[in-house]
Write a protein that holds these residues in place. Structure first.
Motif, PDB file in Angstrom:
ATOM      1  N   ARG A 150       1.138  -3.215   0.923  1.00  0.00           N
ATOM      2  CA  ARG A 150       2.007  -2.735   1.803  1.00  0.00           C
ATOM      3  C   ARG A 150       3.063  -1.979   1.480  1.00  0.00           C
ATOM      4  O   ARG A 150       3.515  -0.667   1.752  1.00  0.00           O
ATOM      5  N   LEU A 151       3.643  -2.190   0.000  1.00  0.00           N
ATOM      6  CA  LEU A 151       4.578  -1.301  -0.788  1.00  0.00           C
ATOM      7  C   LEU A 151       3.826  -0.329  -0.720  1.00  0.00           C
ATOM      8  O   LEU A 151       4.228   1.467  -0.938  1.00  0.00           O
ATOM      9  N   HIS A 152       2.310   0.127  -1.366  1.00  0.00           N
ATOM     10  CA  HIS A 152       1.929   1.508  -1.723  1.00  0.00           C
ATOM     11  C   HIS A 152       1.444   1.926  -0.576  1.00  0.00           C
ATOM     12  O   HIS A 152       1.951   3.177  -0.538  1.00  0.00           O
ATOM     13  N   GLN A 153       1.433   1.341   0.907  1.00  0.00           N
ATOM     14  CA  GLN A 153       1.391   2.315   2.033  1.00  0.00           C
ATOM     15  C   GLN A 153       2.597   3.206   1.769  1.00  0.00           C
ATOM     16  O   GLN A 153       2.693   4.184   3.000  1.00  0.00           O
ATOM     17  N   MET A 154       3.926   1.771   2.157  1.00  0.00           N
ATOM     18  CA  MET A 154       4.980   2.705   2.315  1.00  0.00           C
ATOM     19  C   MET A 154       5.489   3.587   1.643  1.00  0.00           C
ATOM     20  O   MET A 154       6.318   4.837   2.268  1.00  0.00           O
ATOM     21  N   MET A 155       5.712   3.083   0.278  1.00  0.00           N
ATOM     22  CA  MET A 155       6.113   4.470  -0.337  1.00  0.00           C
ATOM     23  C   MET A 155       4.873   5.953  -0.375  1.00  0.00           C
ATOM     24  O   MET A 155       5.571   6.813  -1.040  1.00  0.00           O
ATOM     25  N   TYR A 156       3.323   6.175  -0.417  1.00  0.00           N
ATOM     26  CA  TYR A 156       2.270   6.985   0.355  1.00  0.00           C
ATOM     27  C   TYR A 156       3.144   7.500   1.434  1.00  0.00           C
ATOM     28  O   TYR A 156       3.342   8.823   1.744  1.00  0.00           O
ATOM     29  N   ALA A 157       3.119   6.639   2.299  1.00  0.00           N
ATOM     30  CA  ALA A 157       3.760   8.241   3.782  1.00  0.00           C
ATOM     31  C   ALA A 157       5.157   8.183   3.510  1.00  0.00           C
ATOM     32  O   ALA A 157       5.256   9.155   4.465  1.00  0.00           O
ATOM     33  N   ASP A 158       5.529   7.923   2.697  1.00  0.00           N
ATOM     34  CA  ASP A 158       7.055   8.449   2.630  1.00  0.00           C
ATOM     35  C   ASP A 158       7.313   9.441   1.265  1.00  0.00           C
ATOM     36  O   ASP A 158       7.523  10.348   1.456  1.00  0.00           O
ATOM     37  N   ARG A 159       5.876   9.318   1.160  1.00  0.00           N
ATOM     38  CA  ARG A 159       5.581  11.507   0.147  1.00  0.00           C
ATOM     39  C   ARG A 159       6.195  11.403  -0.988  1.00  0.00           C
ATOM     40  O   ARG A 159       6.523  11.365  -1.734  1.00  0.00           O
ATOM     41  N   ASP A 160       6.254   9.830  -1.527  1.00  0.00           N
ATOM     42  CA  ASP A 160       7.027  10.319  -2.992  1.00  0.00           C
ATOM     43  C   ASP A 160       6.182  10.499  -4.168  1.00  0.00           C
ATOM     44  O   ASP A 160       6.063  10.719  -5.340  1.00  0.00           O
TER      45      ASP A 160
ATOM     46  N   ASP B 244      -4.235  -1.303  -7.854  1.00  0.00           N
ATOM     47  CA  ASP B 244      -3.680  -0.228  -7.463  1.00  0.00           C
ATOM     48  C   ASP B 244      -3.809   1.075  -7.306  1.00  0.00           C
ATOM     49  O   ASP B 244      -4.067   1.868  -6.657  1.00  0.00           O
ATOM     50  N   ALA B 245      -5.319   1.831  -8.661  1.00  0.00           N
ATOM     51  CA  ALA B 245      -6.193   3.126  -7.709  1.00  0.00           C
ATOM     52  C   ALA B 245      -6.692   2.880  -6.722  1.00  0.00           C
ATOM     53  O   ALA B 245      -7.126   3.575  -6.144  1.00  0.00           O
ATOM     54  N   VAL B 246      -7.899   1.469  -6.893  1.00  0.00           N
ATOM     55  CA  VAL B 246      -8.535   1.399  -5.327  1.00  0.00           C
ATOM     56  C   VAL B 246      -7.828   1.539  -4.570  1.00  0.00           C
ATOM     57  O   VAL B 246      -8.322   1.823  -3.306  1.00  0.00           O
ATOM     58  N   CYS B 247      -6.930   0.564  -4.384  1.00  0.00           N
ATOM     59  CA  CYS B 247      -6.388   0.846  -2.570  1.00  0.00           C
ATOM     60  C   CYS B 247      -5.876   1.738  -2.052  1.00  0.00           C
ATOM     61  O   CYS B 247      -5.796   2.467  -0.947  1.00  0.00           O
ATOM     62  N   THR B 248      -5.103   2.398  -3.065  1.00  0.00           N
ATOM     63  CA  THR B 248      -4.526   4.381  -3.271  1.00  0.00           C
ATOM     64  C   THR B 248      -5.992   4.989  -2.914  1.00  0.00           C
ATOM     65  O   THR B 248      -5.307   5.865  -2.068  1.00  0.00           O
ATOM     66  N   LEU B 249      -6.879   4.870  -3.442  1.00  0.00           N
ATOM     67  CA  LEU B 249      -7.822   5.911  -2.875  1.00  0.00           C
ATOM     68  C   LEU B 249      -8.508   5.494  -1.691  1.00  0.00           C
ATOM     69  O   LEU B 249      -8.611   6.274  -0.836  1.00  0.00           O
TER      70      LEU B 249
ATOM     71  N   ASP C 225      -6.616   4.201   0.825  1.00  0.00           N
ATOM     72  CA  ASP C 225      -5.895   4.235   1.473  1.00  0.00           C
ATOM     73  C   ASP C 225      -5.782   5.323   1.850  1.00  0.00           C
ATOM     74  O   ASP C 225      -5.078   6.436   2.952  1.00  0.00           O
ATOM     75  N   MET C 226      -5.764   7.222   1.039  1.00  0.00           N
ATOM     76  CA  MET C 226      -6.485   7.903   1.227  1.00  0.00           C
ATOM     77  C   MET C 226      -7.930   8.192   2.135  1.00  0.00           C
ATOM     78  O   MET C 226      -8.491   9.257   2.124  1.00  0.00           O
TER      79      MET C 226
ATOM     80  N   LEU D  52     -15.327  -5.711  -6.613  1.00  0.00           N
ATOM     81  CA  LEU D  52     -14.878  -4.608  -6.304  1.00  0.00           C
ATOM     82  C   LEU D  52     -15.915  -4.469  -5.024  1.00  0.00           C
ATOM     83  O   LEU D  52     -16.021  -4.265  -4.183  1.00  0.00           O
ATOM     84  N   TYR D  53     -17.235  -4.092  -5.729  1.00  0.00           N
ATOM     85  CA  TYR D  53     -18.032  -4.746  -5.339  1.00  0.00           C
ATOM     86  C   TYR D  53     -18.607  -5.719  -3.754  1.00  0.00           C
ATOM     87  O   TYR D  53     -18.384  -5.333  -2.479  1.00  0.00           O
ATOM     88  N   ASN D  54     -18.025  -6.468  -4.146  1.00  0.00           N
ATOM     89  CA  ASN D  54     -18.204  -7.873  -3.861  1.00  0.00           C
ATOM     90  C   ASN D  54     -17.225  -7.816  -2.010  1.00  0.00           C
ATOM     91  O   ASN D  54     -16.939  -8.674  -1.517  1.00  0.00           O
ATOM     92  N   LEU D  55     -15.650  -7.331  -2.443  1.00  0.00           N
ATOM     93  CA  LEU D  55     -14.765  -7.295  -1.785  1.00  0.00           C
ATOM     94  C   LEU D  55     -15.239  -6.004  -0.688  1.00  0.00           C
ATOM     95  O   LEU D  55     -14.498  -5.740   0.268  1.00  0.00           O
ATOM     96  N   GLY D  56     -16.211  -5.648  -1.009  1.00  0.00           N
ATOM     97  CA  GLY D  56     -15.946  -4.116   0.072  1.00  0.00           C
ATOM     98  C   GLY D  56     -15.483  -3.160  -0.199  1.00  0.00           C
ATOM     99  O   GLY D  56     -15.456  -1.885   0.812  1.00  0.00           O
ATOM    100  N   LEU D  57     -14.911  -2.574  -1.872  1.00  0.00           N
ATOM    101  CA  LEU D  57     -13.933  -1.538  -1.300  1.00  0.00           C
ATOM    102  C   LEU D  57     -15.194  -0.521  -2.525  1.00  0.00           C
ATOM    103  O   LEU D  57     -14.214   0.900  -2.398  1.00  0.00           O
ATOM    104  N   ILE D  58     -16.161  -0.909  -3.528  1.00  0.00           N
ATOM    105  CA  ILE D  58     -17.276   0.423  -3.588  1.00  0.00           C
ATOM    106  C   ILE D  58     -18.301  -0.178  -3.320  1.00  0.00           C
ATOM    107  O   ILE D  58     -18.380  -1.104  -2.401  1.00  0.00           O
ATOM    108  N   LYS D  59     -19.775   0.978  -3.005  1.00  0.00           N
ATOM    109  CA  LYS D  59     -20.475   1.396  -2.579  1.00  0.00           C
ATOM    110  C   LYS D  59     -21.255   1.019  -3.583  1.00  0.00           C
ATOM    111  O   LYS D  59     -21.260   1.856  -4.345  1.00  0.00           O
ATOM    112  N   SER D  60     -22.485   0.253  -2.870  1.00  0.00           N
ATOM    113  CA  SER D  60     -24.005   0.703  -4.665  1.00  0.00           C
ATOM    114  C   SER D  60     -24.393   1.231  -3.916  1.00  0.00           C
ATOM    115  O   SER D  60     -25.034   1.620  -3.122  1.00  0.00           O
TER     116      SER D  60
END
Length: 353
Positions: free
Chosen positions: A123-133, A178-183, A185-186, A343-351
């Protein structure tokens, strides 16, 4: 879960942006804050909550590029329960917005409310991203951070229809998160990932596409990905001396401690506040009011005022040496770490071959 919206419709003026969101959960009320960072801001926030008879059960505060984002968990001092009275919540919102605006901006502020129980750090990543930091055009004069700059490249892989993102920076905990969540959320999908941690540096490579299946197609978008990943990495990179506070928890503790910090010219760049039973276990990263390292005599003076056995100096948990910027690089097909399977098992990347 009961969610209460406390404010008028949002506006989107970046120079004015600060927000207060309030969400009632089963065990506490969650307050989300974003706004312009300044010395003493955290002290003022905790002072307001203490005056309003709110007990802070936990909090996390990040600062980056002159912006601040915080998630704070509170209960009522009188009942120990979440605060759900509309008048009390409205008063909390009004006073905290006043604190966030300070005396530098007399115009109206935004409000924002989270409608789900998103992971706190996500959530903190999302808030700062929305705030264009991530946009350095909005940084205040003289506010450039001394944090080392990660090396990020974004290039096309035209034969496969991917965009390849390469990242290199000092290794630390939760860098992959941090890197995967940012990608994500984008609105990018990670199809392949290679992660190598060779202390003190980490190397990460991602093959990504938009959720619609298309790769990055413009220079402006490419630069935006670079800026956002750099910001995501630096938000959690703790700047300053780390101070750990361990003692019996009580109402007003954080207000008192951060007031002493402020009175001694300390500025908090990051904070982690937790309550374990009856014990408060809090970590603060502090610099002086100009953003420079704090003198040892100042730290010792603060420790004596708070208590030498209560406030201790912690050593840095990881190296902060900057990476060697030697142009473009690629991990190629060296190997795929176990992180890709995770990451694949979490569904954050695809094969995808």
């Amino acid at each position: 879960m009961c969610v209460q919206s406390l404010g008028p419709r949002a506006r989107s003026f970046r120079s004015l942006r600060r927000s207060v969101g309030v969400q009632a959960a089963l065990e506490h009320t969650t307050i989300e804050l974003t706004g312009r960072d300044r010395p003493g801001l955290l002290s003022e926030v905790f002072a307001v909550l203490s005056d309003l008879k709110c007990n802070v059960m936990g909090a996390e505060v990040w600062t980056h590029n002159s912006r601040m984002a915080s998630v704070v968990y509170i209960t009522s001092e009188a009942t120990g329960l979440p605060i759900d009275d509309p008048d009390t919540l409205a008063k909390i919102k009004r006073l905290l917005l006043y604190v966030l605006k300070g005396d530098r901006d007399k115009r109206s502020a935004n409000t924002a409310v989270s409608v789900d129980s998103t992971h706190k750090e996500r959530r903190l990543h999302q808030m700062m991203y929305a705030d264009r930091d991530y946009d350095m055009n909005y940084a205040e004069s003289g506010s450039a951070s001394g944090r080392s700059k990660p090396l990020v490249t974004v290039e096309s892989c035209t034969d496969k229809g991917y965009t390849v993102v390469n990242l290199r920076c000092p290794d630390r905990p939760k860098l992959l998160f941090d890197a995967v969540c940012t990608l994500t959320d984008m609105q990018y999908v990670v199809y392949h990932a290679t992660v190598i941690a060779e202390s003190p540096e980490a190397y990460q490579e991602y093959y990504i596409r938009h959720v619609d299946g298309n790769p990055i197609s413009s220079e402006a978008e490419r630069q935006r990905v670079i800026n956002c990943l750099e910001a995501a990495i630096k938000r959690r990179t703790s700047e300053g001396i780390s101070l750990e506070l361990c003692c019996e928890d009580r109402v007003g503790l954080l207000s008192d401690v951060t007031r002493i910090f402020r009175e001694n010219g300390l500025s908090v760049t990051r904070a982690e506040v937790t309550t374990r039973g009856s014990q408060a276990v809090n970590v603060f990263y502090v610099v002086d009011a100009s953003g420079n390292p704090v003198k040892s005599e100042t730290i010792e003076s603060v420790r004596k005022e708070i208590g030498l056995t209560i406030l201790r100096v912690k050593d840095d948990a990881y190296s902060k040496s900057p990476p060697q910027e030697s142009g473009r690089f690629s991990l190629g097909n060296l190997f795929r770490s176990r992180s890709e399977k995770f990451l694949y098992n979490l569904g954050l990347i695809k094969s995808c071959s």
